[in-house]
Design a protein around this motif. Structure first.
Motif, short mmCIF file in Angstrom:
data_model
loop_
_atom_site.label_atom_id
_atom_site.label_comp_id
_atom_site.label_asym_id
_atom_site.label_seq_id
_atom_site.Cartn_x
_atom_site.Cartn_y
_atom_site.Cartn_z
N ALA A 138 0.93 -1.08 -0.01
CA ALA A 138 -0.18 0.02 0.11
C ALA A 138 0.79 1.20 0.06
O ALA A 138 0.53 2.22 -0.73
N ALA A 139 1.79 1.26 0.79
CA ALA A 139 2.73 2.38 0.83
C ALA A 139 3.69 2.76 -0.47
O ALA A 139 3.54 3.84 -1.03
N PHE A 140 3.93 1.60 -1.26
CA PHE A 140 4.67 1.69 -2.41
C PHE A 140 3.43 2.09 -3.38
O PHE A 140 3.88 3.05 -4.33
N GLU A 141 2.32 1.68 -3.62
CA GLU A 141 1.27 2.14 -4.44
C GLU A 141 1.10 3.52 -4.37
O GLU A 141 0.81 4.30 -5.18
N GLY A 142 1.10 4.16 -2.97
CA GLY A 142 0.76 5.39 -2.87
C GLY A 142 2.25 6.50 -3.35
O GLY A 142 1.70 7.48 -3.77
N ARG A 143 3.23 5.99 -2.90
CA ARG A 143 4.34 6.48 -3.60
C ARG A 143 4.37 6.66 -5.20
O ARG A 143 4.53 7.49 -5.99
N GLU A 144 3.79 5.23 -5.58
CA GLU A 144 3.84 5.33 -7.26
C GLU A 144 2.71 6.39 -7.86
O GLU A 144 2.81 6.92 -8.88
N ILE A 184 4.17 9.96 -7.83
CA ILE A 184 5.03 9.92 -8.92
C ILE A 184 4.30 10.13 -10.19
O ILE A 184 4.49 10.93 -10.93
N HIS A 185 3.14 9.37 -10.52
CA HIS A 185 2.34 9.53 -11.77
C HIS A 185 1.66 10.97 -11.65
O HIS A 185 1.67 11.55 -12.84
N LYS A 186 1.26 11.50 -10.57
CA LYS A 186 0.81 12.83 -10.61
C LYS A 186 1.96 13.91 -11.00
O LYS A 186 1.30 14.90 -11.51
N HIS A 187 3.02 13.79 -10.66
CA HIS A 187 4.01 14.76 -10.91
C HIS A 187 4.55 14.78 -12.25
O HIS A 187 5.28 15.38 -12.83
N ILE A 188 4.28 13.49 -13.21
CA ILE A 188 4.63 13.38 -14.40
C ILE A 188 3.73 14.04 -15.40
O ILE A 188 2.87 14.12 -15.46
#
Length: 91
Positions: free
Chosen positions: A78-84, A87-91
């Motif tokens: 869940a933490a990994f998916e949150g970080r992912e 990242i997608h929001k900033h791309i």
């Protein structure tokens, strides 16, 4: 399969779009074989998404649903998916 059905738990079924084993089982059941079966990745219509580098993202949730992983792994996922997502929001 037999132990899960006797416990009232639905069996773990991986489809053609989720894992190569799903392709293998589906081919053997629906097409049959007259020779030793060989797993050709070309038989998988989802081979672009069935990669080793994304196997954890495809299969971890399902493994947790079936009690194959502990809560610690679910929390890390869940933490990994949150970080992912960040990242997608900033791309």
């Amino acid at each position: 399969l037999s132990s899960s059905s006797s416990n009232g738990v639905s069996p773990l079924i991986l489809g053609r779009d989720e894992a190569y084993i799903g392709v293998l089982v589906d081919d053997l059941v629906t097409r049959g074989t007259s020779e030793p079966y060989r797993m050709f990745t070309s038989r998988a219509e989802y081979r672009i998404s069935l990669r080793a580098d994304n196997a954890d993202m495809r299969l971890t949730r399902k493994a947790h649903e079936f009690g194959l992983l502990g809560d610690d792994v679910d929390g890390r996922m869940a933490a990994f998916e949150g970080r992912e997502d960040q990242i997608h929001k900033h791309i």
